[in-house]
Motif scaffolding. Structure first.
Motif, PDB file in Angstrom:
ATOM      1  N   ALA A  93      -7.596   7.629 -16.615  1.00 50.98           N
ATOM      2  CA  ALA A  93      -6.747   7.855 -15.437  1.00 50.98           C
ATOM      3  C   ALA A  93      -5.736   8.961 -15.708  1.00 50.98           C
ATOM      4  N   PRO A  94      -5.702  10.009 -14.881  1.00 50.44           N
ATOM      5  CA  PRO A  94      -4.704  11.069 -15.078  1.00 50.44           C
ATOM      6  C   PRO A  94      -3.289  10.527 -14.971  1.00 50.44           C
ATOM      7  N   LEU A  95      -2.428  11.009 -15.832  1.00 47.33           N
ATOM      8  CA  LEU A  95      -1.045  10.549 -15.845  1.00 47.33           C
ATOM      9  C   LEU A  95      -0.373  10.783 -14.493  1.00 47.33           C
ATOM     10  N   ASP A  96      -0.679  11.907 -13.861  1.00 48.62           N
ATOM     11  CA  ASP A  96      -0.121  12.219 -12.548  1.00 48.62           C
ATOM     12  C   ASP A  96      -0.473  11.132 -11.534  1.00 48.62           C
ATOM     13  N   TYR A  97      -1.706  10.655 -11.585  1.00 49.55           N
ATOM     14  CA  TYR A  97      -2.146   9.623 -10.654  1.00 49.55           C
ATOM     15  C   TYR A  97      -1.419   8.304 -10.918  1.00 49.55           C
ATOM     16  N   VAL A  98      -1.284   7.957 -12.187  1.00 46.87           N
ATOM     17  CA  VAL A  98      -0.641   6.697 -12.543  1.00 46.87           C
ATOM     18  C   VAL A  98       0.798   6.675 -12.032  1.00 46.87           C
ATOM     19  N   GLN A  99       1.512   7.754 -12.249  1.00 49.19           N
ATOM     20  CA  GLN A  99       2.907   7.782 -11.845  1.00 49.19           C
ATOM     21  C   GLN A  99       3.054   7.916 -10.323  1.00 49.19           C
ATOM     22  N   HIS A 100       2.083   8.539  -9.668  1.00 48.76           N
ATOM     23  CA  HIS A 100       2.089   8.569  -8.207  1.00 48.76           C
ATOM     24  C   HIS A 100       1.944   7.155  -7.653  1.00 48.76           C
ATOM     25  N   THR A 101       0.995   6.391  -8.179  1.00 54.13           N
ATOM     26  CA  THR A 101       0.805   5.013  -7.729  1.00 54.13           C
ATOM     27  C   THR A 101       2.039   4.175  -8.006  1.00 54.13           C
ATOM     28  N   ALA A 102       2.667   4.373  -9.162  1.00 54.26           N
ATOM     29  CA  ALA A 102       3.878   3.627  -9.496  1.00 54.26           C
ATOM     30  C   ALA A 102       4.997   3.936  -8.510  1.00 54.26           C
ATOM     31  N   ASN A 103       5.111   5.185  -8.114  1.00 55.67           N
ATOM     32  CA  ASN A 103       6.125   5.564  -7.128  1.00 55.67           C
ATOM     33  C   ASN A 103       5.826   4.970  -5.764  1.00 55.67           C
ATOM     34  N   ILE A 104       4.564   4.943  -5.369  1.00 57.20           N
ATOM     35  CA  ILE A 104       4.183   4.317  -4.095  1.00 57.20           C
ATOM     36  C   ILE A 104       4.552   2.837  -4.114  1.00 57.20           C
ATOM     37  N   LEU A 105       4.254   2.161  -5.217  1.00 64.29           N
ATOM     38  CA  LEU A 105       4.616   0.747  -5.342  1.00 64.29           C
ATOM     39  C   LEU A 105       6.122   0.566  -5.219  1.00 64.29           C
ATOM     40  N   ALA A 106       6.895   1.406  -5.901  1.00 60.91           N
ATOM     41  CA  ALA A 106       8.348   1.315  -5.820  1.00 60.91           C
ATOM     42  C   ALA A 106       8.831   1.509  -4.385  1.00 60.91           C
ATOM     43  N   GLN A 107       8.206   2.432  -3.665  1.00 62.33           N
ATOM     44  CA  GLN A 107       8.640   2.703  -2.296  1.00 62.33           C
ATOM     45  C   GLN A 107       8.231   1.595  -1.326  1.00 62.33           C
ATOM     46  N   PHE A 108       7.141   0.891  -1.608  1.00 62.77           N
ATOM     47  CA  PHE A 108       6.798  -0.261  -0.780  1.00 62.77           C
ATOM     48  C   PHE A 108       7.751  -1.426  -1.048  1.00 62.77           C
ATOM     49  N   LEU A 109       8.152  -1.613  -2.300  1.00 62.68           N
ATOM     50  CA  LEU A 109       9.050  -2.713  -2.644  1.00 62.68           C
ATOM     51  C   LEU A 109      10.495  -2.419  -2.235  1.00 62.68           C
ATOM     52  N   ASP A 110      10.914  -1.175  -2.397  1.00 57.28           N
ATOM     53  CA  ASP A 110      12.284  -0.765  -2.076  1.00 57.28           C
ATOM     54  C   ASP A 110      12.201   0.422  -1.126  1.00 57.28           C
ATOM     55  N   ASN A 111      11.853   0.132   0.120  1.00 54.03           N
ATOM     56  CA  ASN A 111      11.547   1.204   1.048  1.00 54.03           C
ATOM     57  C   ASN A 111      12.768   2.001   1.463  1.00 54.03           C
TER      58      ASN A 111
END
Length: 639
Positions: A93-111
């Motif tokens: 998994a590209p590091l860019d993709y992993v951190q993009h998904t992590a940011n999406i998760l953060a934004q869903f939890l703390d919108n």
């Protein structure tokens, strides 16, 4: 719409059913009975409920292991803590993709991005249930679940949905910027919404809830199974026979939320249009008019559901460094702080997505097998036997190998190995500048071959050992004995060194893979793609063929008809880097003058003036790219 393997659905469903039974009870008739105060809407949930401990704002540092769940550490090697939940990823998994998904998760939890999860109860359920968001390939998934049998992971980790790095749609920078859909918006929400179903069953439960009432209306009736044909008055008509009633509820929640936050707006992507056979409500206004029940549920019951489209930039995370934990909290109060941010691009404190995004422990782990190379020549490759027939000289450079045939003089082999070392450790401090890039290159067995063209052709023939090496080794470029060699460097020799081009082409693969948003080769999806399109005067999938030519305003004009878009980006990356480090300066060689029809920019000053996008990418995004001209004399300061 993606459906999951049956065993994955069963696993997730069994896990959900095994949780606290006080959430919801089912009567024999199938009706729900309200049994917990959590059924009541919480108008100020985040304000009235608190954790026992304050949840730390995520900094998106990549760890190499899960701190408590050992059974995850075999398959996955990247872990990002997001408010106590984890995004987990496999080596590919590209590091860019992993951190993009992590940011999406953060934004869903703390919108609202105030640093705290919007709904504490939903968040707590997800954390206590060990819900994770995996970023992997389908083969990785199959292997993991086979090996998870009988372990803690089988029944105690929540895998509700997946992101596949190799075939899902990724919109790095967000759908508004990329202009295409981001599968993260669906799959990450499927994970997060698991908490909403369980915490508020009367409102969002899988059976006899406000949500199912709205869905039954949207489908034109209550259908426990997918009907052969939906009624004409239905506007939600998902016809996948494998999608049970509960599955239909989850898909409906996703579609309704996406319309409500504007993610399906045709101004952004064509997602709504291409999905119109299943769902055709594209905006919040459409939702209020077409589906008033779900619109009312999402907007008028006091729940802190997402209202903004996650774009992968939680609290502008790339401006904050894990080495400076106060950077994010001060970003709003110090309006002048950005003015000097580009003056110091040492990646230990500012590399946005690379080296600095690893924890100190992870840096040490990754670096332990990348000791300063002694550049000794060996007669065999230690692990890849298929190379040992054609090649008889091998030099280990931070885990990568320079390989050479018998005709290659030792001087040539050592020069190329030194150039490779200087590209990987350009400041020559004995440590690799970007460990994420090196890790990828070593992982795919990327090599630098030195040989004749005849040797190259023979090696790749079906009857030679090259056939058995095809899936084990990654080449990408070559140094031929008849190429230009500048022993001692171009400033001493006074002429060009082909090593500067070919060795960099080999390394470029790592930047392309690890940082696809910045250096990826897909048309229109990366910063370097944006820059190359500007430099060529437009986006051309192939080089213009006579009588056509590049526009007059272009300054990068590579006419090789065999060099398609990805090849053009690799060549462009080479040219802009050479200008940026001063390798094309006319005071050193005539390389720039002899190549002016293809590339006329000779110095860093000219690059800054004429190709601002490229200059910005190379100098002001925090990447640890080379800044010195490799001369074949690697002298590390630390041994």
């Amino acid at each position: 719409m993606r459906r999951y393997k049956f065993f994955l659905v069963v696993l997730a469903f069994l896990f959900a059913c095994a949780t606290d039974e006080t959430d919801i009870n089912f009567s024999q008739s199938g009706e729900t009975e309200k049994t917990d105060a959590r059924d009541e809407p919480q108008k100020t949930t985040a304000a009235t409920d608190t954790h026992d401990e304050r949840v730390a704002v995520p900094n998106f540092v990549v760890a190499s292991q899960h701190p408590t769940i050992e059974c995850l550490n075999g398959t996955f090697d990247k872990f990002v803590n997001v408010f106590g939940m984890y995004v987990v990823a496999t080596p590919g998994a590209p590091l860019d993709y992993v951190q993009h998904t992590a940011n999406i998760l953060a934004q869903f939890l703390d919108n609202d991005e105030d640093g705290e999860p919007d709904d504490v109860k939903v968040h707590q359920y997800l954390v206590e249930g060990n819900f994770v968001v995996p970023v992997w390939g389908e083969e990785d998934r199959e292997i993991f679940f086979e090996g998870a049998r009988g372990t803690f992971c089988e029944d105690n980790v929540g895998f509700r949905a997946s992101m596949y790095y190799d075939h899902d749609r990724w919109a790095l920078g967000g759908v508004g910027t990329a202009g295409n859909w981001d599968t993260n918006l669906e799959e990450v929400w499927h994970v997060v919404s698991s908490g909403w179903y369980r915490v508020y069953p009367v409102y969002f439960g899988d059976w006899s809830s406000k949500l199912t009432e709205a869905m039954d209306t949207a489908r034109g009736g209550l259908f426990r199974e997918v009907p052969s044909q939906y009624p004409n008055n239905a506007w939600y008509s998902y016809d996948d026979d494998t999608c049970t009633y509960v599955c239909q509820v989850h898909e409906y929640f996703y579609w309704a939320l996406m319309a409500n936050i504007g993610a399906l707006d045709p101004k952004l992507t064509d997602k709504c249009h291409e999905s119109r056979q299943e769902w055709h409500v594209c905006t919040a206004a459409d939702l209020e008019r077409t589906d008033p029940l779900v619109f009312d549920l999402l907007n008028n019951y006091g729940f802190k559901l997402p209202t903004r489209i996650p774009d992968g930039s939680y609290r502008d995370w790339t401006n904050a460094s894990p080495d400076n934990e106060d950077a994010d909290s001060d970003s709003d109060s110090d309006s002048d702080s950005d003015s000097d941010s580009d003056s110091d691009s040492d990646a230990r404190g500012s590399n946005k997505i690379g080296y600095a995004r690893f924890s100190e422990e992870e840096r040490a782990r990754l670096a332990k097998d990348t000791r300063t190379p002694d550049l000794a020549i060996m007669s065999q490759h230690p692990t890849i036997d298929c190379l040992n027939g054609t090649f008889d000289k091998f030099v280990n450079v931070f885990g990568m190998y320079v390989i050479a045939t018998p005709e290659a003089p030792l001087e040539y082999v050592q020069h190329t190995a030194n150039v490779l070392a200087q590209y990987l450790d350009n400041d020559e401090d004995g440590s690799v500048d970007d460990i994420a890039v090196l890790n990828f290159l070593v992982g795919i067995n990327r090599v630098v071959p030195i040989w004749t063209r005849q040797d190259s052709e023979a090696f790749y023939s079906p009857t030679d050992r090259g056939a058995s090496c095809e899936e084990k080794v990654s080449f990408g470029a070559s140094m031929f004995l008849e190429d230009k060699w500048a022993f001692g460097g171009i400033t001493s020799a006074g002429h060009w060194d082909t090593n500067l081009e070919e060795v960099w082409h080999i390394i470029t693969k790592g930047f392309d893979h690890v940082y696809p948003y910045y250096f990826g080769v897909s048309p229109g999806l990366s910063r370097i793609g944006e820059a190359v399109d500007a430099a060529r005067g437009g986006r051309f999938q192939e080089a213009p063929a006579p009588p056509y030519k590049y526009p007059d305003e272009s300054w990068y004009r590579f006419y090789d008809p065999t060099c398609v878009y990805d090849c053009q980006i690799y060549e462009y990356f080479y040219w802009i880097l050479m200008a940026n480090i001063g390798a094309l300066d006319p005071k050193h060689t005539d390389k720039c003058a002899s190549s002016k029809d293809e590339w006329p920019i000779c110095t860093k000053a000219e690059l800054k003036q004429r190709d601002k996008l490229a200059y910005e990418l190379l100098n002001n995004e925090g990447f640890r790219l080379p800044t010195r001209i490799p001369n074949g004399n690697y002298q590390p300061s630390q041994q």
